[in-house]
Design an enzyme around this catalytic site. Structure first.
Site, short mmCIF file in Angstrom:
data_model
loop_
_atom_site.label_atom_id
_atom_site.label_comp_id
_atom_site.label_asym_id
_atom_site.label_seq_id
_atom_site.Cartn_x
_atom_site.Cartn_y
_atom_site.Cartn_z
N HIS A 35 45.16 52.41 33.23
CA HIS A 35 44.93 51.90 31.88
C HIS A 35 43.43 51.80 31.64
O HIS A 35 42.83 50.75 31.91
CB HIS A 35 45.55 50.51 31.71
CG HIS A 35 47.05 50.50 31.73
ND1 HIS A 35 47.77 49.33 31.81
CD2 HIS A 35 47.95 51.50 31.68
CE1 HIS A 35 49.08 49.63 31.80
NE2 HIS A 35 49.20 50.93 31.73
N GLU A 36 42.82 52.85 31.19
CA GLU A 36 41.44 52.75 30.74
C GLU A 36 41.49 52.25 29.30
O GLU A 36 42.19 52.83 28.47
CB GLU A 36 40.74 54.11 30.82
CG GLU A 36 39.34 54.14 30.22
CD GLU A 36 38.39 53.12 30.84
OE1 GLU A 36 38.14 53.20 32.04
OE2 GLU A 36 37.92 52.21 30.11
N GLU A 80 36.72 46.01 41.07
CA GLU A 80 35.47 46.73 41.30
C GLU A 80 34.30 45.76 41.12
O GLU A 80 33.95 45.05 42.05
CB GLU A 80 35.39 47.92 40.33
CG GLU A 80 34.25 48.86 40.62
CD GLU A 80 34.12 49.94 39.55
OE1 GLU A 80 33.84 51.07 39.92
OE2 GLU A 80 34.29 49.64 38.35
N GLU A 118 27.44 46.73 37.20
CA GLU A 118 27.39 47.75 38.25
C GLU A 118 25.93 48.11 38.48
O GLU A 118 25.36 48.93 37.77
CB GLU A 118 28.23 48.97 37.84
CG GLU A 118 29.70 48.62 37.73
CD GLU A 118 30.56 49.74 37.16
OE1 GLU A 118 30.02 50.78 36.78
OE2 GLU A 118 31.79 49.55 37.10
N GLU A 147 31.74 55.89 42.91
CA GLU A 147 31.70 56.81 41.78
C GLU A 147 30.27 57.21 41.41
O GLU A 147 30.03 58.32 40.96
CB GLU A 147 32.42 56.19 40.57
CG GLU A 147 31.81 54.88 40.10
CD GLU A 147 32.48 54.31 38.84
OE1 GLU A 147 33.13 55.05 38.13
OE2 GLU A 147 32.33 53.10 38.59
N HIS A 162 39.00 47.50 37.27
CA HIS A 162 37.61 47.95 37.23
C HIS A 162 36.93 47.39 35.98
O HIS A 162 37.59 47.13 34.97
CB HIS A 162 37.54 49.47 37.21
CG HIS A 162 37.73 50.08 38.57
ND1 HIS A 162 36.94 51.10 39.04
CD2 HIS A 162 38.61 49.80 39.56
CE1 HIS A 162 37.34 51.43 40.26
NE2 HIS A 162 38.35 50.66 40.60
N GLU A 163 35.61 47.23 36.07
CA GLU A 163 34.81 46.71 34.94
C GLU A 163 35.41 45.42 34.38
O GLU A 163 35.33 45.14 33.18
CB GLU A 163 34.69 47.75 33.80
CG GLU A 163 33.99 49.02 34.20
CD GLU A 163 34.97 50.08 34.67
OE1 GLU A 163 36.11 50.10 34.24
OE2 GLU A 163 34.57 50.90 35.53
C1 NOJ Z 1 35.17 53.70 35.63
C2 NOJ Z 1 35.95 53.43 36.86
O1 NOJ Z 1 35.23 52.67 37.78
C3 NOJ Z 1 36.36 54.77 37.44
O2 NOJ Z 1 36.99 54.58 38.68
C4 NOJ Z 1 37.24 55.48 36.45
O3 NOJ Z 1 37.54 56.76 36.95
C5 NOJ Z 1 36.54 55.64 35.10
N1 NOJ Z 1 36.02 54.40 34.66
C6 NOJ Z 1 37.47 56.17 34.03
O4 NOJ Z 1 38.43 55.21 33.73
CA CA Z 2 33.20 51.40 37.33
#
Ligand code: NOJ
Ligand code: CA
Length: 661
Positions: free
Chosen positions: A371-372, A461, A165, A467, A442-443
């Site tokens: 799902h983080e 992403e 990023e 963000e 994401h990531e």
């Molecule tokens: C990074 C993600 O890009 C974002 O969208 C998310 O809110 C945070 N991580 C927390 O999971």
């Molecule tokens: Ca991110």
């Protein structure tokens, strides 16, 4: 067209694209090393570039080859995307398949396959199954891209941590070191080249390293921090395609579908359950620190707060509501290798999943799961089956995944873009498909067009999204960021950028602001393609601008066709897209920090048809720094014969809905 000529033990093989504007010459060097060069309209765009592999505990697959076969064929069809930026895609190429065999004792075989299109080419290595090459380890891929000049390049660093990023840099090629792809370049005579890869499965990501002068070499992401190994392979195996797209205009790169064409067709069968849509959610308030992911007085994902978003979604026609921070694991330093605490089936006590599900269903919207993983892929993999069963059970048709980490490694020591992670991401896509869940990742690993084969992998992403505007210490994304993305990151596939900020000055974040005008936020729905688009701001901020909200409600997310009306990398871009199964069109035009007048000819509309144009543009005194929310909405009757003059303020934009009468 194929010409094969034989002279002095050296065979040259030349293959041209269907319209002959692009050609590739394949040959062996004196040492018997495979090599290629690329000609565009008669001039070299890639000069002699070597190919091959360094292996572990085995002689390199890099020299001593002879050509044992060379077959050319051509292919043409048109295929339909189940969803996308273009419904029908022409897939027309000439293929050259070269069979190589070592002349020495081992006599190992290697095939190199080129597919040459009018808008670029791809080539891949195939390792056939053979006694002398079963399971083996690649220490380096030697593929070169010898550029013919010190082109102007737009790049972000490779393997630099931060989950890829970054803001883009624009420098001569010779000033790059290790870069991510897609890598977009402009030559001195105004030709545009993009290097990337397609169909990345079970292999590490390819970064590009400047080796000498303006020569680039594939730099595969290593297996782990403590190992130089790049890839573990068992034959038969084919690498991802290495791609080179070439265009006379930067804007032509945006409608090149070469990356998708080089992927395999849909393997999931009926994907009518995969549906593009717009969503809102408990998200921006967390980034603004008005709410929190973790438990406590500010916890965002409560039953009551979720119902508030469900009500807003139902009232304004949004399909989904994303809820972040709903599950156990967020307390403590989850981003700092604390990912093992995440439980993907255990809601926090103040989030009543049964009640939220019931309420959402009653209101006709669905919850988007979250799902983080905190980069703990091991913890996630242990729970995968249960986690996706849970999503299915509670009607969560989409899940947003995340792999935030503070260093550059997953918690198990693997790299974010290495072979292990590529395998992990594929596991997730497949298990999600099994449970009929769409994935917005994401990531994750960069996009190489896998959505063609796995259409439930709907967006991702892998670039700096909106963000950063909430909290980046550099002040957030500068106005030119979104005028670079379409020519770089977006060449790889859809992006969950999360536009839609209406409260741009961010009173809750005194050191930050969103560096665009409000009209530009609207334009981003058309410019930054994603089949799932978030309206990221808070309901109360939307309620202050019902007129502007109308555009977000109207704008389509699934398209019949896409036309790029104009653009220069880092300066401006304007795009028109026709809604799928509809006569409606939408236009988005954005500029960098400079104000700009643009004339948009509506000749993409069908002739003779009348449209109501609703133009959402910057007010004459709008400016992203001092007056970002000043916009004007004008309505006019138009047809294909009309042109519209648009004023884009500094950091501004314009969005137009063209609704068929
Ligand atoms: C990074 C993600 O890009 C974002 O969208 C998310 O809110 C945070 N991580 C927390 O999971
Ligand atoms: Ca991110």
């Amino acid at each position: 067209m194929l010409v094969t000529s034989c002279s002095h033990k050296k065979i040259d093989t030349l293959v041209s694209s269907p319209s002959s504007n692009l050609s590739v010459e394949f040959f062996l060097t004196q040492e018997g090393q495979p090599a290629y060069r690329v000609l565009y309209k008669g001039g070299e765009v890639v000069s002699k570039s070597l190919m091959g592999f360094k292996l572990k505990d085995a002689p390199d697959l890099a020299s001593g080859f002879k050509i044992i076969s060379s077959d050319a064929s051509s292919f043409a069809n048109t295929w339909e995307q189940p969803w996308g930026e273009e419904r029908y895609i022409e897939n027309r190429y000439t293929e050259l398949r070269v069979g190589l065999q070592e002349v020495g004792d081992l006599q190992r075989k290697l095939n190199i396959v080129f597919r040459v299109y009018d808008d670029g080419l791809g080539f891949r290595y195939e390792f056939p199954q053979q006694p002398q090459l079963g399971s083996f380890t690649i220490m380096d891929e030697l593929t070169e891209f010898a550029l013919t000049g010190d082109h102007s390049a737009w790049w972000t660093p490779g393997q630099a941590g931060n989950q890829y990023e970054y803001l883009y840099q624009n420098t001569p090629v010779s000033e790059m070191k290790l870069v991510h792809t897609p890598l977009t370049m402009e030559t001195a005579d105004g030709t545009f080249i993009s290097l990337h890869e397609a169909a990345l499965f079970d292999y590490p990501t390819m970064n590009l390293a400047v080796t000498s002068g303006t020569s680039l070499q594939a730099a595969l992401v290593p297996w782990s921090k403590t190992s130089d190994v790049k890839a573990k392979v068992t034959t038969p195996f084919a690498t991802p395609w290495r791609t080179i797209q070439v265009a006379d205009k930067a804007t032509d790169l945006l409608t090149s579908y070469l990356i998708l064409n080089l992927n395999e067709p849909n393997k999931l069968g009926d994907v009518s359950w995969v549906k593009p849509g717009k969503y809102v959610g408990i998200w921006w308030e967390l980034h603004l620190e008005k709410g929190s992911w973790n438990q406590g007085p500010k916890h965002g994902a409560t039953t009551a707060n979720t119902k508030k978003y469900i009500d807003f979604a139902a009232e304004h026609g949004f399909a989904g509501v994303l809820v972040e921070g709903w599950n156990v694991g967020w307390d403590g330093e989850w981003w700092n290798h604390g990912g093992d605490a995440f439980d993907f089936t255990k809601p926090y006590p103040d989030y009543d999943v049964d009640e939220v599900t019931r309420y959402a269903k009653e209101k006709g919207v669905y919850i988007i799961g979250h799902h983080e993983t905190g980069a703990s892929t091991d913890n996630y993999e242990r729970q995968l089956e249960a986690a996706y069963k849970f999503l299915e059970k509670y009607g969560m048709k989409t899940v947003k995944t995340g792999y935030v980490e503070t260093g550059e490694l997953l918690t198990n020591g693997h790299y974010h873009h290495g072979q292990f992670f590529v395998r992990h991401a594929q596991k997730v896509t497949e298990i999600a498909a099994k449970h009929k869940v769409m994935v917005v990742a994401h990531e994750t690993v960069k996009d190489t067009g896998e959505r063609r084969t796995y259409p439930n992998l709907i967006s991702r992403e892998v670039a700096r999204g909106q963000e950063y505007d909430a909290w980046a210490t550099d002040g957030g994304n500068p106005p030119d960021h979104t005028t670079i993305l379409p020519f770089t990151r977006m060449l790889s596939g859809p992006m969950d950028f999360t536009p839609g900020a209406f409260e741009l000055t961010l009173p809750d974040r005194p050191n930050n602001q969103v560096n665009t005008t409000l009209a530009k936020q609207l334009a981003l729905y058309v410019v930054i393609y994603s089949p799932v688009q978030m309206a990221s701001d808070l309901p109360e901020h939307y309620e202050q601008h019902p007129q502007a909200l109308q555009f977000i409600k109207d704008v389509a997310v699934d398209w019949e066709t896409t036309r790029v009306l104009g653009g220069e990398i880092g300066k401006y871009v304007s795009i028109a897209r026709q809604e799928r199964d509809s006569d409606n069109w939408f236009v988005g035009a954005i500029t960098n920090e400079d104000e700009r007048d643009l004339t948009v000819a509506l000749d993409f509309l069908p002739s003779g048809k009348r449209y109501t144009a609703r133009i959402y543009r910057d007010a004459d005194d709008a400016d992203y720094r001092s007056n970002p929310a000043a916009y004007v909405v004008e309505t006019r009757q138009v047809s294909a014969a009309d042109t519209l003059d648009l004023y884009l303020a500094p950091g501004g934009g314009a969005a137009i809905s063209l609704l068929a009468e």
